[in-house]
Design a protein around this motif. Structure first.
Motif, PDB file in Angstrom:
ATOM      1  N   PHE A  11       0.956  -1.382   0.556  1.00  0.00           N
ATOM      2  CA  PHE A  11      -0.267  -0.077  -0.457  1.00  0.00           C
ATOM      3  C   PHE A  11       0.695   1.367  -0.308  1.00  0.00           C
ATOM      4  O   PHE A  11       0.465   2.201  -0.860  1.00  0.00           O
ATOM      5  N   ILE A  12       1.715   1.309   0.645  1.00  0.00           N
ATOM      6  CA  ILE A  12       3.166   2.796   0.996  1.00  0.00           C
ATOM      7  C   ILE A  12       3.223   2.441  -0.942  1.00  0.00           C
ATOM      8  O   ILE A  12       3.503   3.984  -0.878  1.00  0.00           O
ATOM      9  N   SER A  13       3.694   2.000  -1.515  1.00  0.00           N
ATOM     10  CA  SER A  13       3.994   2.009  -2.824  1.00  0.00           C
ATOM     11  C   SER A  13       3.190   2.791  -3.095  1.00  0.00           C
ATOM     12  O   SER A  13       3.249   4.165  -4.199  1.00  0.00           O
ATOM     13  N   HIS A  14       1.753   2.570  -3.552  1.00  0.00           N
ATOM     14  CA  HIS A  14       0.335   4.035  -3.703  1.00  0.00           C
ATOM     15  C   HIS A  14       0.531   4.879  -3.794  1.00  0.00           C
ATOM     16  O   HIS A  14       0.855   5.523  -4.606  1.00  0.00           O
ATOM     17  N   ALA A  15       0.915   5.366  -2.304  1.00  0.00           N
ATOM     18  CA  ALA A  15       1.422   7.332  -2.090  1.00  0.00           C
ATOM     19  C   ALA A  15       2.583   7.147  -2.336  1.00  0.00           C
ATOM     20  O   ALA A  15       2.347   8.324  -2.849  1.00  0.00           O
ATOM     21  N   MET A  16       3.450   6.826  -2.848  1.00  0.00           N
ATOM     22  CA  MET A  16       4.766   7.388  -3.704  1.00  0.00           C
ATOM     23  C   MET A  16       4.485   7.651  -4.961  1.00  0.00           C
ATOM     24  O   MET A  16       5.393   8.273  -5.756  1.00  0.00           O
ATOM     25  N   LEU A  17       3.586   6.994  -6.055  1.00  0.00           N
ATOM     26  CA  LEU A  17       3.830   6.241  -6.965  1.00  0.00           C
ATOM     27  C   LEU A  17       2.618   7.887  -7.668  1.00  0.00           C
ATOM     28  O   LEU A  17       2.730   8.052  -8.599  1.00  0.00           O
ATOM     29  N   ARG A  18       2.247   7.678  -6.259  1.00  0.00           N
ATOM     30  CA  ARG A  18       0.867   8.979  -6.284  1.00  0.00           C
ATOM     31  C   ARG A  18       1.541  10.369  -6.341  1.00  0.00           C
ATOM     32  O   ARG A  18       1.389  11.360  -7.164  1.00  0.00           O
ATOM     33  N   ALA A  19       3.021  10.451  -5.692  1.00  0.00           N
ATOM     34  CA  ALA A  19       3.216  11.592  -4.951  1.00  0.00           C
ATOM     35  C   ALA A  19       4.593  11.670  -6.107  1.00  0.00           C
ATOM     36  O   ALA A  19       4.303  13.356  -6.765  1.00  0.00           O
ATOM     37  N   ILE A  20       4.965  10.758  -7.174  1.00  0.00           N
ATOM     38  CA  ILE A  20       6.058  11.226  -7.447  1.00  0.00           C
ATOM     39  C   ILE A  20       5.127  11.938  -9.127  1.00  0.00           C
ATOM     40  O   ILE A  20       5.745  12.585  -9.816  1.00  0.00           O
ATOM     41  N   SER A  21       3.866  10.748  -9.254  1.00  0.00           N
ATOM     42  CA  SER A  21       3.416  11.275 -10.401  1.00  0.00           C
ATOM     43  C   SER A  21       2.453  13.107 -10.976  1.00  0.00           C
ATOM     44  O   SER A  21       2.517  13.518 -11.500  1.00  0.00           O
ATOM     45  N   THR A  22       3.197  13.678  -9.154  1.00  0.00           N
ATOM     46  CA  THR A  22       2.491  14.914  -9.172  1.00  0.00           C
ATOM     47  C   THR A  22       3.846  15.536  -9.362  1.00  0.00           C
ATOM     48  O   THR A  22       3.600  17.194  -9.363  1.00  0.00           O
ATOM     49  N   SER A  23       4.815  15.295  -9.561  1.00  0.00           N
ATOM     50  CA  SER A  23       5.827  16.366  -9.844  1.00  0.00           C
ATOM     51  C   SER A  23       6.124  16.604 -11.052  1.00  0.00           C
ATOM     52  O   SER A  23       6.516  15.115 -11.855  1.00  0.00           O
ATOM     53  N   GLU A  24       6.250  17.413 -11.882  1.00  0.00           N
ATOM     54  CA  GLU A  24       7.101  17.510 -13.329  1.00  0.00           C
ATOM     55  C   GLU A  24       8.470  16.896 -13.342  1.00  0.00           C
ATOM     56  O   GLU A  24       8.318  17.302 -14.400  1.00  0.00           O
ATOM     57  N   ARG A  25       9.987  16.666 -12.067  1.00  0.00           N
ATOM     58  CA  ARG A  25      10.443  16.402 -12.103  1.00  0.00           C
ATOM     59  C   ARG A  25      10.867  14.817 -11.906  1.00  0.00           C
ATOM     60  O   ARG A  25      12.366  14.425 -11.853  1.00  0.00           O
ATOM     61  N   SER A  26       9.962  14.421 -12.002  1.00  0.00           N
ATOM     62  CA  SER A  26      10.467  13.139 -11.458  1.00  0.00           C
ATOM     63  C   SER A  26       8.854  12.020 -12.181  1.00  0.00           C
ATOM     64  O   SER A  26       8.248  12.190 -12.415  1.00  0.00           O
TER      65      SER A  26
END
Length: 336
Positions: A11-26
């Motif tokens: 489940f924690i992978s989902h949190a980071m995947l969502r976060a990374i998807s919102t960054s324009e640099r990652s």
């Protein structure tokens, strides 16, 4: 554009995947996981091209610049060492490990590699913590006298029994915040000069599920911390100084996108509400922290995010608390 590889499909992978998807640099370019169904679902949901069932395959990929380790914490040392050997910087989910032996192995691998490493105590990268540490340095707060913290969540049924129980899943949050407070207000050496006593109850896995600790620092500061994974979803954290008390009104360990609040109550005068507004959550800011550190050639995060030395001190504290609580064990548990 920083290219991320995610190791783990929980489940924690989902949190980071969502976060990374919102960054324009990652961007996430690869995910590794033994569960083929979970792996395929993550790839589909987050549009990730590369999927590997073996960690070594991800680490060997030229499409991965940095690795986020989302495995259970008893696997962190081995996975971090493998990533470092493959030349990949690492963001590793908390807690650092579950034993000091594993923590020492992890630290040696990091130091030998000369690569970036950070423990994923994501809340410490949020602007809420920058404001908090600025307040701690304000002379008007006076001197630190005591700290109290509590964190509980009803998760004992779903956590990995190899993960060490409530201390390494939940207790690491108030412990790491106590660490930040003491080092900020009392100096770099103050946190290690302490005595700890604790009590605990164990579940049927043999892990501590409910525990309370009293900490006496040699400079006279007292602290009380509690952690439980057997009930509730509640939090509290408060510091008391010679001029008043400062507490979090919202959850300090899950800063949300929007408004987060602290309350300063001086002994003389009216209470003051401190608002920290930000449109992003802590996982996003953790992603940005890694982006900045790698862009600047840093090998660890700036405070208040944890440096490797901070993570090792927090880990030693958790191990000491675990040992003290285990020594007090009474043969009855509160869950079936």
């Amino acid at each position: 554009m920083l290219r991320w590889g995610i190791i783990g499909t929980g489940f924690i992978s989902h949190a980071m995947l969502r976060a990374i998807s919102t960054s324009e640099r990652s961007v996430v370019t690869a995910i590794a996981g033994r569960n083929k169904t979970a792996l395929a679902e993550l790839q589909s949901q987050y549009s990730v091209d590369l999927g590997f069932t073996e960690t070594d395959e991800l680490l060997a990929s030229e499409q991965v610049d940095v690795v986020y380790i989302a495995l259970p914490n008893h696997l962190h040392a081995e996975a971090t060492a493998a990533a470092m050997a493959a030349g990949k910087p690492v963001l590793c989910e908390k807690s650092l490990t579950v034993t000091m032996d594993h923590a020492d192995l992890l630290a040696r691998a990091v130091r030998q590699s000369g690569l970036f490493f950070a423990e994923g105590l994501m809340y410490l990268s949020h602007p809420l913590m920058e404001q908090f540490t600025a307040l701690l340095r304000d002379p008007s707060l006076g001197s630190l006298r005591s700290v109290s913290g509590y964190y509980s969540a009803d998760i004992w049924q779903v956590v990995n029994p190899e993960g060490g129980g409530t201390l390494y899943n939940l207790g690491c949050y108030p412990s790491s915040l106590l660490h930040l407070v003491v080092k900020t207000m009392c100096g770099e050496d103050a946190f290690s000069k302490r005595h700890i006593s604790a009590h605990g109850l164990k579940n049927n896995d043999g892990n501590i599920q409910d525990t309370a600790a009293v900490i006496h620092f040699e400079n006279g500061v007292l602290a009380t911390l509690q952690s439980s994974d057997s009930h509730g979803m509640t939090h509290s954290f408060e510091i008391v100084t010679t001029t008043g008390k400062l507490r979090f009104d919202t959850n300090p360990w899950l800063p949300e996108a929007g408004v987060n609040r602290m309350i300063w109550q001086p002994y003389v005068g009216a209470a003051r509400e401190i608002l920290v507004k930000d449109e992003n959550d802590a996982f996003y800011h953790q992603t940005r922290m890694v982006e900045r550190a790698l862009a600047q050639g840093q090998t660890e995060a700036p405070r208040p995010a944890p440096r490797l030395s901070d993570s090792l001190e927090i880990m030693q504290f958790l191990a000491d608390w675990d040992a003290a609580a285990g020594a007090s064990f009474q043969p009855h548990a509160t869950t079936a």
